[in-house]
Design a protein around this motif. Structure first.
Motif, mmCIF file in Angstrom:
data_model
loop_
_atom_site.group_PDB
_atom_site.id
_atom_site.type_symbol
_atom_site.label_atom_id
_atom_site.label_comp_id
_atom_site.label_asym_id
_atom_site.label_seq_id
_atom_site.Cartn_x
_atom_site.Cartn_y
_atom_site.Cartn_z
ATOM 1 N N ASP A 74 0.842 -1.196 0.000
ATOM 2 C CA ASP A 74 0.000 0.000 0.000
ATOM 3 C C ASP A 74 0.877 1.246 0.000
ATOM 4 O OD1 ASP A 74 -1.930 1.888 0.245
ATOM 5 O OD2 ASP A 74 -2.566 1.322 2.270
ATOM 6 N N SER A 75 0.738 2.031 -1.091
ATOM 7 C CA SER A 75 1.582 3.217 -1.232
ATOM 8 C C SER A 75 0.843 4.520 -0.960
ATOM 9 C CB SER A 75 2.184 3.264 -2.639
ATOM 10 O OG SER A 75 1.143 3.368 -3.603
ATOM 11 N N ALA A 76 -0.395 4.412 -0.447
ATOM 12 C CA ALA A 76 -1.206 5.620 -0.264
ATOM 13 C C ALA A 76 -0.547 6.604 0.701
ATOM 14 C CB ALA A 76 -2.602 5.230 0.246
ATOM 15 N N ASP A 77 -0.021 6.102 1.797
ATOM 16 C CA ASP A 77 0.608 6.999 2.778
ATOM 17 C C ASP A 77 1.841 7.687 2.187
ATOM 18 O OD1 ASP A 77 -1.249 6.482 4.753
ATOM 19 O OD2 ASP A 77 -0.101 4.824 5.616
ATOM 20 N N ALA A 125 4.587 17.447 0.664
ATOM 21 C CA ALA A 125 5.929 18.040 0.697
ATOM 22 C C ALA A 125 6.266 18.799 -0.566
ATOM 23 C CB ALA A 125 6.976 16.943 0.934
ATOM 24 N N THR A 126 5.764 18.334 -1.734
ATOM 25 C CA THR A 126 6.185 18.938 -2.997
ATOM 26 C C THR A 126 5.037 19.541 -3.801
ATOM 27 O OG1 THR A 126 5.909 16.882 -4.258
ATOM 28 C CG2 THR A 126 8.033 17.211 -3.127
ATOM 29 N N GLY A 127 3.787 19.179 -3.453
ATOM 30 C CA GLY A 127 2.639 19.654 -4.233
ATOM 31 C C GLY A 127 2.365 18.789 -5.441
ATOM 32 N N GLU A 128 3.188 17.781 -5.698
ATOM 33 C CA GLU A 128 3.024 16.877 -6.836
ATOM 34 C C GLU A 128 3.126 15.435 -6.345
ATOM 35 O OE1 GLU A 128 2.367 17.681 -9.900
ATOM 36 O OE2 GLU A 128 2.577 19.869 -9.708
ATOM 37 N N PRO A 129 2.419 14.497 -7.017
ATOM 38 C CA PRO A 129 2.554 13.089 -6.622
ATOM 39 C C PRO A 129 3.939 12.560 -6.989
ATOM 40 C CG PRO A 129 1.251 13.270 -8.617
ATOM 41 C CD PRO A 129 1.477 14.667 -8.131
ATOM 42 N N PRO A 130 4.381 11.480 -6.362
ATOM 43 C CA PRO A 130 5.705 10.916 -6.678
ATOM 44 C C PRO A 130 5.715 10.350 -8.089
ATOM 45 C CG PRO A 130 4.509 9.424 -5.247
ATOM 46 C CD PRO A 130 3.686 10.676 -5.322
ATOM 47 N N ARG A 131 6.854 10.422 -8.735
ATOM 48 C CA ARG A 131 6.979 9.843 -10.069
ATOM 49 C C ARG A 131 7.074 8.322 -10.007
ATOM 50 N NH1 ARG A 131 10.924 14.030 -13.409
ATOM 51 N NH2 ARG A 131 9.557 15.860 -13.150
ATOM 52 N N GLU A 132 7.569 7.830 -8.882
ATOM 53 C CA GLU A 132 7.648 6.370 -8.754
ATOM 54 C C GLU A 132 7.729 6.013 -7.269
ATOM 55 O OE1 GLU A 132 10.258 2.602 -10.460
ATOM 56 O OE2 GLU A 132 11.270 4.511 -10.056
ATOM 57 N N VAL A 133 7.035 4.929 -6.897
ATOM 58 C CA VAL A 133 7.157 4.336 -5.556
ATOM 59 C C VAL A 133 7.303 2.837 -5.759
ATOM 60 C CG1 VAL A 133 6.089 3.952 -3.309
ATOM 61 C CG2 VAL A 133 5.744 6.128 -4.491
ATOM 62 N N PHE A 166 11.671 2.736 -2.261
ATOM 63 C CA PHE A 166 12.314 3.658 -3.198
ATOM 64 C C PHE A 166 11.269 4.662 -3.691
ATOM 65 C CE2 PHE A 166 14.593 -0.362 -3.471
ATOM 66 C CZ PHE A 166 15.900 0.061 -3.253
ATOM 67 N N VAL A 167 11.570 5.954 -3.527
ATOM 68 C CA VAL A 167 10.645 7.016 -3.907
ATOM 69 C C VAL A 167 11.379 7.992 -4.817
ATOM 70 C CG1 VAL A 167 9.095 8.826 -3.089
ATOM 71 C CG2 VAL A 167 9.515 6.806 -1.662
ATOM 72 N N THR A 168 10.736 8.372 -5.932
ATOM 73 C CA THR A 168 11.317 9.355 -6.850
ATOM 74 C C THR A 168 10.464 10.612 -6.835
ATOM 75 O OG1 THR A 168 12.215 7.617 -8.261
ATOM 76 C CG2 THR A 168 12.018 9.814 -9.218
ATOM 77 N N LEU A 169 11.103 11.757 -6.558
ATOM 78 C CA LEU A 169 10.418 13.040 -6.524
ATOM 79 C C LEU A 169 10.747 13.828 -7.779
ATOM 80 C CD1 LEU A 169 11.184 14.252 -2.876
ATOM 81 C CD2 LEU A 169 9.348 12.749 -3.653
ATOM 82 N N VAL A 185 5.769 6.417 9.032
ATOM 83 C CA VAL A 185 4.550 5.644 8.734
ATOM 84 C C VAL A 185 4.870 4.185 8.392
ATOM 85 C CG1 VAL A 185 3.327 7.698 7.955
ATOM 86 C CG2 VAL A 185 4.556 6.300 6.282
ATOM 87 N N LEU A 186 6.137 3.894 8.078
ATOM 88 C CA LEU A 186 6.555 2.511 7.795
ATOM 89 C C LEU A 186 7.731 2.170 8.715
ATOM 90 C CD1 LEU A 186 6.462 2.547 3.883
ATOM 91 C CD2 LEU A 186 4.745 1.578 5.425
#
Length: 447
Positions: free
Chosen positions: A375-378, A386-394, A406-409, A434-435
């Motif tokens: 679950d990547s909702a959190d 934090a950035t105003g945009e969704p992550p490019r990749e989780v 792994f999170v890409t902003l 949260v994790l």
């Protein structure tokens, strides 16, 4: 004849006269104290002769075979004097102890002429001490200074002999042996100090006060000069100074030469009569310095990775600290030897580095893993806040060590690296919250 040699020649004549006075009076009266003082004056004669010839050698100018001059001849003479003094003082102390223990019988006659002889000796001792001390200070002569200290101890020893004779006259025969023992101990102490002082000079020990004075003079220049290295040694009262300074790579030759002249003049003011050599080097950018350090460390066998490299500039040069990763199965002793190899490699490749400290870590071994659904909702909510945009990749990866996230902003291209790092760190901290079971969280930023 130079004033230094003239002073040494006066010491030769005075020592010869004292030997005759003390030895004749001592043998005639049976006073071991006077005999000890005559032996002491015998060492004075040897010392004065050594000084006479050593000073003559020391003042010679530098030549092809002795490019730094002949100043250390004085310190060799003073060291030889100290060795002779030590041997004589041990012999006199042994005889005095034998008398006090009753193993050697002796009678002492404290006649008036013995006191007269002591008075003459005290007068000569005091006058030659003052002459040698005044000349040594004027010409900064180590050999003449050692003679002055030696003659001063003679004066104190003669006072002890006088006290011993007074004791004998008062009815205590052992007073003469006690005085002789005191003279022997006095001489041995003076000899040890002479040996230590002159060995320091012969071994090129840097005098702390002179180093501090030279460093303060250089660092106090306006406009300032970067001091990269300072070395100093002494010989015959003269300081030999080697300094390395850094100048801007774009500076003209004339500017570098002018800075070197300013450094030389400052050291001359702080240390009169010093011989100063100044070497000028271009300042290197810190990035270049780091790359050279990193290349030197990675060039050592078995080194797999370095990180947390810190370079700190000090007055003496650059100090380096780094974390060193080695194979986990490496024994601690072998790992420590590798760390020493890294430190030596950096010191050899980057001369401006004066100290290297390493922290050894095991290199993490490769482990198997697989991408898993999670679950990547959190995580997405945290990135939007934090950035105003969704992550490019989780992505979530399960390994033997646990869950990796792994999170890409995506950030604006004009954002500074410092700001991007701050945002990534904030996201990482909130994701870990949260994790809590995640083994690691890596946040990547891209424009």
């Amino acid at each position: 004849m130079t004033p230094q040699r003239r002073a040494a020649l006066v010491s030769v004549v005075a020592a010869s006269a004292l030997i005759a006075i003390k030895l004749v009076s001592g043998l005639a009266s049976g006073s071991l104290g006077l005999v000890a003082e005559s032996l002491h004056s015998g060492t004075d004669l040897v010392a004065a002769l050594l000084t006479f010839f050593a000073v003559g050698i020391a003042v010679k100018p530098a030549d092809r075979g002795h490019q730094y001059g002949h100043g250390k001849a004085e310190h060799l003479a003073a060291l030889a004097e100290a060795a002779v003094l030590s041997l004589v003082s041990i012999a006199v102390a042994s005889l005095a102890a034998a008398r006090l223990a009753g193993w050697v019988e002796a009678s002492v006659d404290a006649h008036w002429w013995a006191f007269a002889a002591v008075a003459v000796v005290l007068t000569i001792d005091l006058s030659r001490t003052l002459v040698s001390l005044r000349t040594a200070r004027r010409y900064q002569s180590a050999a003449l200074l050692s003679n002055a200290l030696h003659f001063g101890s003679d004066f104190a020893g003669t006072i002890a002999v006088l006290a011993g004779l007074v004791s004998v006259r008062a009815g205590w025969p052992s007073g003469d042996s006690v005085a002789a023992l005191f003279v022997a101990i006095l001489v041995l102490g003076a000899a040890s100090r002479l040996m230590r002082r002159n060995i320091d000079v012969l071994m090129d020990r840097a005098p702390a006060d002179a180093v501090a004075a030279a460093r303060a003079a250089i660092l106090g220049l306006v406009p300032p000069v970067q001091l990269r290295r300072l070395r100093l040694r002494h010989a015959a009262g003269r300081a030999f100074v080697d300094a390395v300074i850094g100048v801007s790579p774009g500076a003209a030759v004339e500017q570098g030469h002018a800075d070197a002249d300013r450094v030389e003049a400052a050291v001359h003011r702080a240390l009169r009569g010093s011989d100063v050599v100044v070497h000028v080097e271009p300042l290197r950018a810190e990035a270049d310095l780091r790359e050279r350090i990193r290349a030197a460390a990675m060039g050592v066998s078995f080194v797999r990775e370095i990180h947390n490299l810190s370079v700190i500039e000090t007055a003496d040069g650059f100090e380096v600290s780094l974390h060193l990763k080695l194979p986990g199965e490496t024994a601690l002793g072998a790992a420590h030897d590798m760390a020493d190899d890294v430190e030596r490699a950096i010191a050899a490749a980057v001369p401006e580095v004066v100290a290297v400290r390493t922290h050894i870590e095991p290199l993490a071994e490769e482990s198997a893993g697989e991408v898993v659904e999670h679950d990547s909702a959190d995580v997405e909510r945290i990135v939007v806040e934090a950035t105003g945009e969704p992550p490019r990749e989780v992505r979530f990866l399960h390994t033997d060590e646990g869950l990796f996230v792994f999170v890409t902003l995506g950030l604006e291209a004009g954002v500074t690296l410092a700001d991007a790092h701050t945002r990534a760190s904030a996201v990482e901290e909130r994701v870990r919250a949260v994790l809590p079971d995640a083994a690691d969280v890596l946040v990547h930023t891209e424009p």
